[in-house]
Design an enzyme around this catalytic site. Structure first.
Site, PDB file in Angstrom:
ATOM      1  N   ASP A  36      -9.439 -30.987   3.319  1.00 44.43           N
ATOM      2  CA  ASP A  36      -8.151 -30.392   3.683  1.00 44.43           C
ATOM      3  C   ASP A  36      -8.096 -29.537   4.943  1.00 44.43           C
ATOM      4  O   ASP A  36      -7.142 -29.612   5.694  1.00 44.43           O
ATOM      5  CB  ASP A  36      -7.654 -29.532   2.512  1.00 44.43           C
ATOM      6  CG  ASP A  36      -7.405 -30.354   1.259  1.00 44.43           C
ATOM      7  OD1 ASP A  36      -7.674 -31.569   1.265  1.00 44.43           O
ATOM      8  OD2 ASP A  36      -6.945 -29.772   0.273  1.00 44.43           O
ATOM      9  N   GLU A  85     -16.429 -25.268  -7.123  1.00 46.64           N
ATOM     10  CA  GLU A  85     -15.766 -26.321  -6.346  1.00 46.64           C
ATOM     11  C   GLU A  85     -16.603 -26.680  -5.105  1.00 46.64           C
ATOM     12  O   GLU A  85     -16.730 -27.849  -4.761  1.00 46.64           O
ATOM     13  CB  GLU A  85     -14.370 -25.809  -5.954  1.00 46.64           C
ATOM     14  CG  GLU A  85     -13.481 -26.817  -5.250  1.00 46.64           C
ATOM     15  CD  GLU A  85     -12.143 -26.212  -4.842  1.00 46.64           C
ATOM     16  OE1 GLU A  85     -11.926 -24.991  -5.056  1.00 46.64           O
ATOM     17  OE2 GLU A  85     -11.313 -26.961  -4.297  1.00 46.64           O
TER      18      GLU A  85
HETATM   19  C1  DGY Z   1      -4.777 -27.544  -2.170  1.00 44.49           C
HETATM   20  O1  DGY Z   1      -3.759 -27.052  -2.621  1.00 44.49           O
HETATM   21  O2  DGY Z   1      -5.598 -26.954  -1.477  1.00 44.49           O
HETATM   22  C2  DGY Z   1      -5.049 -28.932  -2.505  1.00 44.49           C
HETATM   23  O3  DGY Z   1      -6.367 -29.284  -2.306  1.00 44.49           O
HETATM   24  C3  DGY Z   1      -4.167 -29.874  -1.768  1.00 44.49           C
HETATM   25  O4  DGY Z   1      -4.465 -31.145  -2.225  1.00 44.49           O
END
Ligand code: DGY
Length: 437
Positions: free
Chosen positions: A171, A403
């Protein structure tokens, strides 16, 4: 923790994150809905001990498919006030093609469904039962693959674009900084929820969220019409990880169609698309000088010459030649593989944009490690593959099922160096798969 204890804990996490409606959240609070590529990895983990949950993971995702084959990135099966931006922001109802039974986002994520389904077949004990399940969902997954070639390949070269950084899965990779430099959206007002769950130092900045929301607003302005997005989105990227997983999923679909019989047309279609895709991939995304694959900025017509864990993901899809693979592995070991680091950082640790704690700007991710492990094995780099696997197990043992994790070994010495969400589903699922081999 012994390996047995790790597996027991991992199963417990998956069971706790599984929801009544038949899907699994990535983790509580931070990600309270169903996420597309998470589900593929989660299904692989469940397949080892509860095949029914693995099947319902895939089925609940496929059931949210749009009429053009598109499967969205988040499925809002349930309500929750712990996440922003939710269904009211994304407004999938703006598209006449959207699924009418459940709200979703209007973007997607890397295609894990083909290879996840094939792994489920390999793992399942009752082959007849899993073949019946494959027959039930395979055409929807095929349509998802075809959606990309029909609507996301404007140059008809077999390489598909993503129009938002959240589609990449990685992201807030530093690679996107180059694209942010080309736009200047206004500073928006919104209430973040993620930084209420996780230290802000581990999450994207406010300015990054301005960019993210700005692109969604553009897509909404055009009611999520692919043709208009291709014309007007400032973010239009051919991503090596995204295209690798699509190619790998296609290869799995070909093998699964061969297994269930019939469907010659679909097999031929996938074969010819994939052949063309691999050729373009090597012509366009391989950077001779860097010796790895890079992202191509289709909006500004240039290669984004950075090395990230995505640069090595084509190994998972059998894309590089033996010579290219050799060069890639040399680069990986030189830049990412020092003894004082865990494999594999998500971004080049020798680069000034590397940040060891922030989301996709440097930390190690278990899903990328799982992909790299298999890719390295396929090319015969067993020792490095095993190091990737052992490092993954070691960081979970040291920290728990976070994570993402710091790549610097020293950061793990006196404190927890796992970041982001805790009791994270794909970290649990893929450790189960690693430990069950
Ligand atoms: C977030 O909200 O960071 C998610 O990973 C978007 O997919």
């Amino acid at each position: 923790m012994t390996q047995q204890e790790i597996t027991t804990k991992a199963k417990e996490i998956l069971i706790n994150n599984y929801q009544e409606k038949g899907f699994t959240i990535p983790c509580k609070g931070l990600y309270p809905f169903q996420w597309n590529w998470d589900s593929g990895f989660i299904a692989i983990g469940f397949a080892h001990f509860d095949i029914e949950k693995a099947k319902s993971e895939i089925k609940s995702l496929v059931d949210a498919q749009w009429s053009n084959g598109f499967i969205p990135h988040i499925i809002f099966h349930n309500e929750s006030d712990t996440y922003f931006p939710g269904p009211d922001f994304h407004r999938s109802d703006l598209s006449e093609l959207s699924n009418k039974s459940v709200p979703t986002t209007g973007m997607t994520q890397p295609h894990t469904l083909g290879f996840a389904l094939e792994k489920m077949y390999e793992i399942a004990e009752n082959k007849e039962d899993i073949i019946n399940f494959i027959k039930l969902v395979i055409d929807a997954i095929y349509d998802f693959s075809l959606y990309f070639y029909n609507f996301r390949d404007p140059l008809n070269e077999g390489l598909v674009y993503i129009y938002h950084n959240w589609e990449s899965g990685t992201d807030n990779s530093p690679i996107w900084d180059d694209i942010w430099e080309t736009i200047n959206p206004p500073s928006l007002e919104f209430e973040r929820k993620d930084t209420g769950h996780v230290d802000a130092a581990q999450r994207p900045s406010k300015r990054e969220y301005d960019y993210y929301l700005h692109i969604i607003e553009i897509a909404k302005k055009y009611n999520y019409e692919d043709r208009e997005i291709a014309e007007y989105s400032p973010f239009l990227v051919q991503d090596p990880l995204f295209n690798s997983l699509l190619i790998s999923s296609n290869a799995s679909l070909i093998r699964l169609y061969e297994l269930i019989g019939g469907n010659e047309y679909k097999i031929e279609k996938l074969k010819s698309l994939t052949q063309k895709a691999i050729q373009s991939f090597n012509n366009k995304l391989y950077d001779q000088e860097l010796g790895v694959y890079c992202h191509y900025d289709l909006r500004n017509n240039k290669l984004l010459r950075y090395i990230s864990s995505s640069s090595f993901s084509p190994l998972f899809a059998g894309i590089p030649s033996k010579e290219q693979a050799e060069k890639m592995v040399t680069v990986m070991m030189e830049k990412f593989g020092n003894d004082d680091q865990y494999l594999c950082a998500s971004f080049d640790p020798t680069h000034k944009r590397f940040n060891p704690k922030k989301y996709w700007r440097g930390p190690v991710w278990i899903n990328l490690n799982w992909l790299l492990y298999h890719g390295l094995k396929d090319y015969g780099y067993d020792d490095i593959a095993n190091r990737v696997k052992e490092d993954s197990i070691e960081i979970i043992k040291q920290n728990g099922f976070f994570e993402y994790f710091d790549a610097r070994k020293e950061a793990h010495q006196n404190s927890i160096a796992g970041y982001g969400g805790d009791n994270f589903s794909w970290s649990a699922a893929l450790i189960i798969d690693f430990l069950t081999k």
